[in-house]
Motif scaffolding. Structure first.
Motif, short mmCIF file in Angstrom:
data_model
loop_
_atom_site.label_atom_id
_atom_site.label_comp_id
_atom_site.label_asym_id
_atom_site.label_seq_id
_atom_site.Cartn_x
_atom_site.Cartn_y
_atom_site.Cartn_z
N LEU A 31 9.83 -3.16 9.76
CA LEU A 31 8.82 -2.34 9.48
C LEU A 31 7.70 -2.85 8.19
N SER A 32 6.53 -3.00 8.53
CA SER A 32 5.77 -3.62 7.41
C SER A 32 4.43 -3.11 7.50
N ASN A 33 3.65 -3.37 6.45
CA ASN A 33 2.02 -3.40 6.44
C ASN A 33 1.30 -4.74 6.71
N ALA A 34 2.05 -5.55 7.41
CA ALA A 34 1.62 -7.02 7.69
C ALA A 34 0.14 -7.09 8.33
N PRO A 35 -0.54 -7.87 8.27
CA PRO A 35 -1.80 -7.92 8.70
C PRO A 35 -1.51 -8.35 10.25
N HIS A 36 -0.33 -9.08 10.31
CA HIS A 36 -0.32 -9.48 11.77
C HIS A 36 1.39 -8.95 12.16
N GLY A 78 3.30 -11.55 10.24
CA GLY A 78 2.55 -12.22 9.27
C GLY A 78 1.70 -11.89 8.13
N PHE A 79 2.25 -12.37 6.89
CA PHE A 79 1.28 -11.95 5.76
C PHE A 79 0.38 -12.96 5.51
N THR A 111 -2.08 -11.36 -4.48
CA THR A 111 -1.18 -10.27 -3.81
C THR A 111 0.16 -10.78 -4.09
N ILE A 112 0.89 -9.59 -4.08
CA ILE A 112 2.32 -9.68 -4.19
C ILE A 112 2.82 -9.42 -2.55
N ASN A 113 3.38 -10.53 -1.93
CA ASN A 113 3.83 -10.31 -0.85
C ASN A 113 5.61 -10.22 -0.81
N ILE A 114 6.22 -9.22 -0.28
CA ILE A 114 7.64 -9.28 -0.32
C ILE A 114 8.24 -9.28 1.05
N ALA A 115 9.19 -10.06 1.68
CA ALA A 115 9.69 -9.89 2.80
C ALA A 115 11.04 -9.71 2.57
N ILE A 136 4.32 -5.86 2.32
CA ILE A 136 5.94 -5.47 2.21
C ILE A 136 6.24 -5.51 3.81
N GLY A 137 7.38 -6.15 3.85
CA GLY A 137 8.11 -6.02 5.15
C GLY A 137 9.79 -5.97 5.21
#
Length: 195
Positions: A17-22, A63-64, A107-111, A153-154
């Protein structure tokens, strides 16, 4: 695998579950990637992420994207059955509810990988807990921000029956600890290279 980008395959597919662009939203993922883009990137992100996946022999990855130097800021932390992977750049800090500042890349990317079986509701709960941990970390480190204007975030877990991942649960505490540690480490790294 880290070179200019970071690619993380899973041993078996996980619910995402994420808001990732891919492949954002609810998705069955074979892994995730942090894709490096130029700081003035203005391309077709859907097409570019799909091409990145194909060029790297990947299939069904989430993908982020980020303009930060991934190898220099990537941080990983583990707590219990939770792993957090973070890349942080905060040149465009924002506060939820305030008018955003003029846009700058950052950007802050969190997986978050959870080695347990969760319901979809628990995945949403995990995102909430991780976001609270992110905001607390930023404020504690002296950033007047709740995030940036382009955070990703994902959360990734196996399909299962665990329903809760909030701050009162062992799982939620592990999520909070992993996020706080990884985000702090990534921001410390970013501060050293940001100029």
């Amino acid at each position: 695998m880290v070179n200019k980008h970071y690619i993380h395959p899973f041993k078996e597919p996980m619910l995402s579950l994420s808001n990732a662009p891919h492949n954002g939203g609810l998705f069955k993922a074979n892994g995730f990637f942090f894709m490096h883009v130029h700081k003035n990137y203005s391309g077709n992100y859907k097409e570019d992420c799909l091409n990145f996946e194909k060029q790297n022999g990947l299939r069904d990855f989430v993908g982020f994207m980020t303009a930060v130097d991934i190898p220099k800021v990537l941080a990983h932390a583990k707590s219990g059955r939770v792993e957090a992977y973070v890349t942080a750049g905060i040149t465009n800090p924002a506060i939820a509810g305030d008018e955003p500042p003029p846009w700058k890349p950052g950007t802050i990317n969190i997986a978050i990988i959870i080695h347990k079986g969760l319901t979809v509701g628990a995945l949403a709960n995990a995102i909430m807990t991780a976001t609270e941990a992110k905001t607390y970390t930023l404020l504690k480190l002296g950033y007047n921000a709740t995030g940036t204007t382009s955070d990703g975030i994902g959360v990734f877990a196996y399909e299962g029956r665990e329903e809760w991942a909030g701050t009162a649960t062992k799982l939620g505490i592990s999520i909070g600890k992993a996020i706080r540690k990884a985000l702090k480490e990534s921001l410390v790294k970013w501060e050293k290279i940001k100029n």
